[in-house]
Design a protein around this motif. Sequence first.
Motif, mmCIF file in Angstrom:
data_model
loop_
_atom_site.group_PDB
_atom_site.id
_atom_site.type_symbol
_atom_site.label_atom_id
_atom_site.label_comp_id
_atom_site.label_asym_id
_atom_site.label_seq_id
_atom_site.Cartn_x
_atom_site.Cartn_y
_atom_site.Cartn_z
ATOM 1 N N ARG A 110 60.437 106.389 0.027
ATOM 2 C CA ARG A 110 59.326 106.686 0.935
ATOM 3 C C ARG A 110 59.172 105.577 1.975
ATOM 4 N NH1 ARG A 110 54.377 109.325 -2.633
ATOM 5 N NH2 ARG A 110 55.578 111.079 -3.466
ATOM 6 N N PRO A 111 60.045 105.522 2.951
ATOM 7 C CA PRO A 111 59.964 104.461 3.964
ATOM 8 C C PRO A 111 58.822 104.643 4.950
ATOM 9 C CG PRO A 111 61.724 105.995 4.488
ATOM 10 C CD PRO A 111 61.191 106.412 3.155
ATOM 11 N N GLY B 246 63.787 92.105 -11.115
ATOM 12 C CA GLY B 246 63.652 93.537 -11.363
ATOM 13 C C GLY B 246 62.651 94.181 -10.432
ATOM 14 N N TYR B 247 61.590 93.425 -10.099
ATOM 15 C CA TYR B 247 60.554 93.943 -9.208
ATOM 16 C C TYR B 247 61.116 94.201 -7.810
ATOM 17 C CZ TYR B 247 55.924 94.301 -6.995
ATOM 18 O OH TYR B 247 54.813 94.735 -6.304
ATOM 19 N N VAL B 248 61.958 93.285 -7.344
ATOM 20 C CA VAL B 248 62.599 93.469 -6.034
ATOM 21 C C VAL B 248 63.436 94.744 -6.038
ATOM 22 C CG1 VAL B 248 64.351 92.538 -4.467
ATOM 23 C CG2 VAL B 248 62.600 91.025 -5.405
ATOM 24 N N GLN B 249 64.197 94.934 -7.098
ATOM 25 C CA GLN B 249 65.052 96.121 -7.192
ATOM 26 C C GLN B 249 64.209 97.407 -7.211
ATOM 27 O OE1 GLN B 249 67.717 95.987 -10.521
ATOM 28 N NE2 GLN B 249 68.527 98.048 -10.166
ATOM 29 N N SER B 250 63.126 97.400 -7.997
ATOM 30 C CA SER B 250 62.261 98.585 -8.064
ATOM 31 C C SER B 250 61.624 98.873 -6.714
ATOM 32 C CB SER B 250 61.173 98.377 -9.125
ATOM 33 O OG SER B 250 61.738 98.286 -10.413
ATOM 34 N N ARG B 251 61.179 97.842 -6.041
ATOM 35 C CA ARG B 251 60.518 98.034 -4.757
ATOM 36 C C ARG B 251 61.500 98.505 -3.678
ATOM 37 N NH1 ARG B 251 55.483 99.579 -4.400
ATOM 38 N NH2 ARG B 251 54.214 98.498 -5.930
ATOM 39 N N ARG B 252 62.733 98.073 -3.752
ATOM 40 C CA ARG B 252 63.742 98.581 -2.806
ATOM 41 C C ARG B 252 63.948 100.079 -3.014
ATOM 42 N NH1 ARG B 252 66.291 94.865 0.221
ATOM 43 N NH2 ARG B 252 66.511 92.729 -0.592
ATOM 44 N N THR B 253 64.026 100.476 -4.275
ATOM 45 C CA THR B 253 64.203 101.892 -4.586
ATOM 46 C C THR B 253 63.016 102.709 -4.077
ATOM 47 O OG1 THR B 253 65.427 101.286 -6.592
ATOM 48 C CG2 THR B 253 64.575 103.536 -6.462
ATOM 49 N N ARG C 57 53.617 102.147 4.712
ATOM 50 C CA ARG C 57 53.680 100.714 5.008
ATOM 51 C C ARG C 57 53.582 99.867 3.751
ATOM 52 N NH1 ARG C 57 51.381 97.439 10.034
ATOM 53 N NH2 ARG C 57 52.286 95.444 9.449
ATOM 54 N N GLN C 58 52.779 100.300 2.765
ATOM 55 C CA GLN C 58 52.591 99.470 1.577
ATOM 56 C C GLN C 58 53.896 99.267 0.817
ATOM 57 O OE1 GLN C 58 50.563 101.390 -1.917
ATOM 58 N NE2 GLN C 58 49.965 102.867 -0.370
ATOM 59 N N ASN C 59 54.856 100.176 0.945
ATOM 60 C CA ASN C 59 56.144 99.985 0.295
ATOM 61 C C ASN C 59 56.926 98.836 0.942
ATOM 62 O OD1 ASN C 59 55.802 101.997 -1.610
ATOM 63 N ND2 ASN C 59 56.732 103.593 -0.329
ATOM 64 N N TRP C 60 56.801 98.705 2.257
ATOM 65 C CA TRP C 60 57.434 97.582 2.962
ATOM 66 C C TRP C 60 56.748 96.264 2.579
ATOM 67 C CZ3 TRP C 60 61.570 98.128 6.436
ATOM 68 C CH2 TRP C 60 61.910 99.444 6.766
ATOM 69 N N THR C 61 55.433 96.295 2.590
ATOM 70 C CA THR C 61 54.689 95.078 2.265
ATOM 71 C C THR C 61 54.949 94.641 0.830
ATOM 72 O OG1 THR C 61 52.953 95.848 3.769
ATOM 73 C CG2 THR C 61 52.405 94.023 2.302
#
Length: 863
Positions: free
Chosen positions: A143-144, A131-138, A147-151
């Motif tokens: 907001r691409p 679920g965390y992976v899915q939330s972080r992809r969203t 950088r912290q969203n990518w990390t």
Amino acid sequence: MAANQVLPSKEQTLFRHVVQNYESKQYKKGLKAAEQILRKHPNHGDTQAMKALILSSQGKSEEAFELCKLALKNAMKSQVCWHVYGLLYRGQRNYEEALKAYRFALRLDPDSSQIQRDLAMLQVQMRDYEGYVQSRRTMLQARPQHRQNWTALAIALQMSGDLAGAEDVLQKYEESMRQTPNRNDMEHAEAVLYKNTIIAERGEMERALEHVDSVAKMALDKTAVMEMRAQYLLALDRNDGAVEAYTKLLRRNPEHREYYEGLEKAMGLDRSKTEDHQKLGEMYHGWAEQSDRVDAPRRLPLDFKTGDAFRQHADKYLRRMLKKGVPSTFANLKQLYSDPEKKETIRELVEGYLSEQPQANGGAERSEPNGSADGSHATKSKAQDSATTWELSVNYFLAQHYDYHLSRDLSKARKYIDRAIELKPSETDYTYHMTRARVLKHAGNVTEASKAMNEAMEMDLKDRYINTKCAKYQLRNNQHDDAVATMGLFTRKEAVGGPLGDLLDMQCVWYITEDGEAYLRQGNLGLALKRFKAVFDVFVTWEDDQFDFHSFSLRKGMVRAYVDMLRWEDRLREHPFFTRAALSAIGVYCLLFDQPQLAKGGAANGEGAEGAAERKKAAKKAKREAEKAEAERKAAAAKKATPAKKDEDGEVKKEDADPQGVELLKTAGEKPLEEAMKWVEPLLEMSPRSVEGQFAGFEVYIRRKKYLPALKCLLAVYSTDPEHPKCHEQGCRLRLALEKLDESLPEKVKQIIESEFLQKFIPKGSVEENNEEYLAKHKDSALHVHGVVRVRQALHPDGSGGVKEKSAQDLQQTLGSEGTNLTQAEEGLRLLNEGLGADGKAREAYVAKARERWPEAAVFRVS
């Protein structure tokens, strides 16, 4: 579903102020503004929800939940209400319900970054990595540019096991960068090293080495880069490069033992091969010659050298350290005592030093100038000081040697430490007095040990280390008030609840555990459980403390440390203090199950009580004291007119509604085994190889009549230590339980027990016959005899067939065995008192014989 009301512009402004006041912790202002809105719009759901959130922050949980439910009734389609509902559940650590509420709120407002962020934090907290992976992809798609969203997505993929995906995310961000980051960009420097760790985790060492070389200049953590290079070179068998890499690391830190181990492997040297010892010795000699201050290259050769080579090197090392008067010399060498030959060599060497004196000039080559009288006097004084230091160091080392459990002779230890103290080192140096207290403790004289440690503490009242040591010894002597006063020298004076309250707030786990064990020794189960529960709560708090770091670590860019923290938290409850508190707490709950009357205030410690009448009298006394304490508490609560105490942040501190643990004990007595399972499950999960943990699990499962889990615990011990005395005891008890079943077991359970237990581990014959045969084989071992006695007790709980007399005699005979130590003798006395309910004569005979061997032990003294 009810729709939320739309507020007029004035109230909308007020509502924004409510939100701002909550975020800035200005709760009074927030409540005032919320009330102002609700006077005109009493059914406005969002305002009710925010008011509920503020009430929750003020500790009014029940009122907050009621108001939030009302808010949901008024505005079922409001994402604010559902979000707040989730926050309230999260505050109660009900993560499952919080997750449901967050998801419903997100369904109502898919574009809310705040709800999405809170959902992601909860998912990683619960280790729901899918679920965390899915939330972080969203969040990344929204907001691409951050950088912290990518990390964060890379971390989510790594923790879910997708290392290739994690590396790919980091690579794509690097390719999308339009300009080269500044060399002082901490976030970028950490990110590139984090990417390198992922490559290494994938097992691609060649590529990891190439990558770390390419990013070395932009990395700010130079030591980490050097360590990575050395590890990769060693893993790739590029020994020349690895030697060079570890050499550079050792020049930076010549005391780091892991660097020496890496250098040994890089040079192709093996400590287990005798033919390599000379080269190893030359290597360490070369590093030792580079500095007179460095210790590691002088100490480490003692680990692999043997025979005459060990004697010569040990002699050189010991003379150097003792001449300097280094107090930690023994602590640095005691791990060698696992080898009996090395232990004996060290003893011979140091005892031989007693008759020696160091060089007259203390090893100095220069004389005083001009040969003056003053210079001669100074040289003589220096020689005297050197001789005193030498004698003091030798005596102190021997005192520690004979106090150590592998070479214990307490009469000699006392002689040497008394001599060291006679030499009168500095009046503020408590080291030698502290060791004297330790010797007394090992002799069982906890009262004198506590006094001695207190004298040591008074030599330096500003030293926190000796302060905590003194408090620990006072607790071992059951001096609760003195221990609190001692710790109070270093706690905050304004702390609510005094020193103990501050120790609880500061999560001083060692003190809380020792305090609980002291109360348990005295039979005060209420306060013992209260302390152990406090330890449990501390670990829960440490687990909850992750919440702040899920966002903080990403914001600061410290991702490697963050990943380490997540992995450390996953193994949190294998911490030794959790295991220690768990074993004690489980023991209390099992006792409450066996003796339900103890939950009503009865004493648990039968030590010193002769017969049922004395135990009953002690139980009544404990009950009266508990009732008196409860009455005093209620009277104080009724008189309470002073305002509630606040902490440094101005928040009201809750008063302890159950200071003596009376209510906690009553609650535990209702369902003791269910309470015990709260400790058993994490203990078995986190420390599956802990023998004591498996035994504790067996005790709970056998009482719950859960025979397969009990068998699983027993088999886990058989796989690691089949000769452990408890294996025989618990195996016999399990067999007895299976023979006395009220209802037959399911067929599958029968088959498992038959194949995994009865056929493999149970010899032919009755349990009683096997038990006596086992005793004949192990009659000289106190622990084995204790197990036999407990099996007899299970066979004959009424004491029929002369079991009490025979067991008392067997326990007494263990005192004559050389292998029996003081702890085992004390356990025998407890078994004699509590398990067998032995008569006064048997107890007196046991105590008299024990006192001959341990004359100073307080537990065997005649009161």
